[in-house]
Design a protein around this motif. Sequence first.
Motif, PDB file in Angstrom:
ATOM      1  N   GLN A  19      37.157  44.869  23.739  1.00  0.00           N
ATOM      2  CA  GLN A  19      36.401  44.335  24.869  1.00  0.00           C
ATOM      3  C   GLN A  19      37.329  44.139  26.065  1.00  0.00           C
ATOM      4  O   GLN A  19      38.453  43.670  25.919  1.00  0.00           O
ATOM      5  CB  GLN A  19      35.770  42.999  24.479  1.00  0.00           C
ATOM      6  CG  GLN A  19      34.922  42.390  25.563  1.00  0.00           C
ATOM      7  CD  GLN A  19      34.242  41.104  25.099  1.00  0.00           C
ATOM      8  OE1 GLN A  19      34.289  40.743  23.928  1.00  0.00           O
ATOM      9  NE2 GLN A  19      33.624  40.415  26.026  1.00  0.00           N
ATOM     10  N   LEU A  20      36.813  44.491  27.242  1.00  0.00           N
ATOM     11  CA  LEU A  20      37.558  44.270  28.467  1.00  0.00           C
ATOM     12  C   LEU A  20      37.445  42.816  28.884  1.00  0.00           C
ATOM     13  O   LEU A  20      36.386  42.200  28.771  1.00  0.00           O
ATOM     14  CB  LEU A  20      37.008  45.138  29.603  1.00  0.00           C
ATOM     15  CG  LEU A  20      37.355  46.608  29.551  1.00  0.00           C
ATOM     16  CD1 LEU A  20      36.585  47.353  30.625  1.00  0.00           C
ATOM     17  CD2 LEU A  20      38.842  46.823  29.716  1.00  0.00           C
ATOM     18  N   GLY A  21      38.550  42.294  29.391  1.00  0.00           N
ATOM     19  CA  GLY A  21      38.547  40.928  29.887  1.00  0.00           C
ATOM     20  C   GLY A  21      39.474  40.795  31.074  1.00  0.00           C
ATOM     21  O   GLY A  21      40.415  41.569  31.245  1.00  0.00           O
ATOM     22  N   GLU A  22      39.183  39.816  31.880  1.00  0.00           N
ATOM     23  CA  GLU A  22      39.988  39.506  33.056  1.00  0.00           C
ATOM     24  C   GLU A  22      40.990  38.425  32.663  1.00  0.00           C
ATOM     25  O   GLU A  22      40.604  37.388  32.124  1.00  0.00           O
ATOM     26  CB  GLU A  22      39.043  39.003  34.145  1.00  0.00           C
ATOM     27  CG  GLU A  22      39.651  38.808  35.475  1.00  0.00           C
ATOM     28  CD  GLU A  22      38.584  38.362  36.460  1.00  0.00           C
ATOM     29  OE1 GLU A  22      38.325  37.138  36.533  1.00  0.00           O
ATOM     30  OE2 GLU A  22      38.019  39.227  37.139  1.00  0.00           O
ATOM     31  N   PHE A  23      42.262  38.649  32.922  1.00  0.00           N
ATOM     32  CA  PHE A  23      43.287  37.668  32.574  1.00  0.00           C
ATOM     33  C   PHE A  23      43.079  36.407  33.389  1.00  0.00           C
ATOM     34  O   PHE A  23      42.944  36.449  34.605  1.00  0.00           O
ATOM     35  CB  PHE A  23      44.684  38.241  32.845  1.00  0.00           C
ATOM     36  CG  PHE A  23      45.790  37.288  32.519  1.00  0.00           C
ATOM     37  CD1 PHE A  23      46.147  37.043  31.207  1.00  0.00           C
ATOM     38  CD2 PHE A  23      46.463  36.618  33.526  1.00  0.00           C
ATOM     39  CE1 PHE A  23      47.161  36.152  30.907  1.00  0.00           C
ATOM     40  CE2 PHE A  23      47.476  35.731  33.241  1.00  0.00           C
ATOM     41  CZ  PHE A  23      47.833  35.497  31.930  1.00  0.00           C
ATOM     42  N   PRO A  35      35.226  37.666  29.984  1.00  0.00           N
ATOM     43  CA  PRO A  35      34.513  38.935  30.123  1.00  0.00           C
ATOM     44  C   PRO A  35      34.494  39.374  31.592  1.00  0.00           C
ATOM     45  O   PRO A  35      34.358  38.553  32.497  1.00  0.00           O
ATOM     46  CB  PRO A  35      33.109  38.625  29.616  1.00  0.00           C
ATOM     47  CG  PRO A  35      33.308  37.505  28.654  1.00  0.00           C
ATOM     48  CD  PRO A  35      34.418  36.678  29.246  1.00  0.00           C
ATOM     49  N   ALA A  36      34.622  40.649  31.801  1.00  0.00           N
ATOM     50  CA  ALA A  36      34.760  41.205  33.152  1.00  0.00           C
ATOM     51  C   ALA A  36      33.598  40.850  34.076  1.00  0.00           C
ATOM     52  O   ALA A  36      33.788  40.706  35.281  1.00  0.00           O
ATOM     53  CB  ALA A  36      34.928  42.717  33.070  1.00  0.00           C
ATOM     54  N   VAL A  60      33.892  48.617  35.478  1.00  0.00           N
ATOM     55  CA  VAL A  60      33.710  47.193  35.759  1.00  0.00           C
ATOM     56  C   VAL A  60      33.332  46.985  37.223  1.00  0.00           C
ATOM     57  O   VAL A  60      32.433  46.195  37.539  1.00  0.00           O
ATOM     58  CB  VAL A  60      34.983  46.399  35.397  1.00  0.00           C
ATOM     59  CG1 VAL A  60      34.941  44.995  35.974  1.00  0.00           C
ATOM     60  CG2 VAL A  60      35.150  46.350  33.884  1.00  0.00           C
ATOM     61  N   ALA A  61      33.989  47.688  38.131  1.00  0.00           N
ATOM     62  CA  ALA A  61      33.670  47.558  39.558  1.00  0.00           C
ATOM     63  C   ALA A  61      32.219  47.960  39.826  1.00  0.00           C
ATOM     64  O   ALA A  61      31.515  47.309  40.603  1.00  0.00           O
ATOM     65  CB  ALA A  61      34.621  48.407  40.390  1.00  0.00           C
TER      66      ALA A  61
END
Length: 74
Positions: A19-23, A35-36, A60-61
């Motif tokens: 899963q993509l995530g934002e730090f 979560p993004a 994501v963008a």
Amino acid sequence: MPTPAPAIGTLLLDLVRDQLGEFRGELGNRWFLRPACGGTEWEVAPERTRPATAEQRLRVATARANARSRGELL
């Protein structure tokens, strides 16, 4: 040697969750990702992440732009 933390907001892939995530930050030897497109943060070991690819960042963008166009808050 500990992995240096990325800049806040950097997109990372959690290799365990796939899963993509934002730090969002770090505490001890744990990193926190969100979560993004919004949601609850989770913890991950730094060595179980990798930077998002250009394709993943574009995806994501696009998702964020679509949510804004629908009037959703992120």
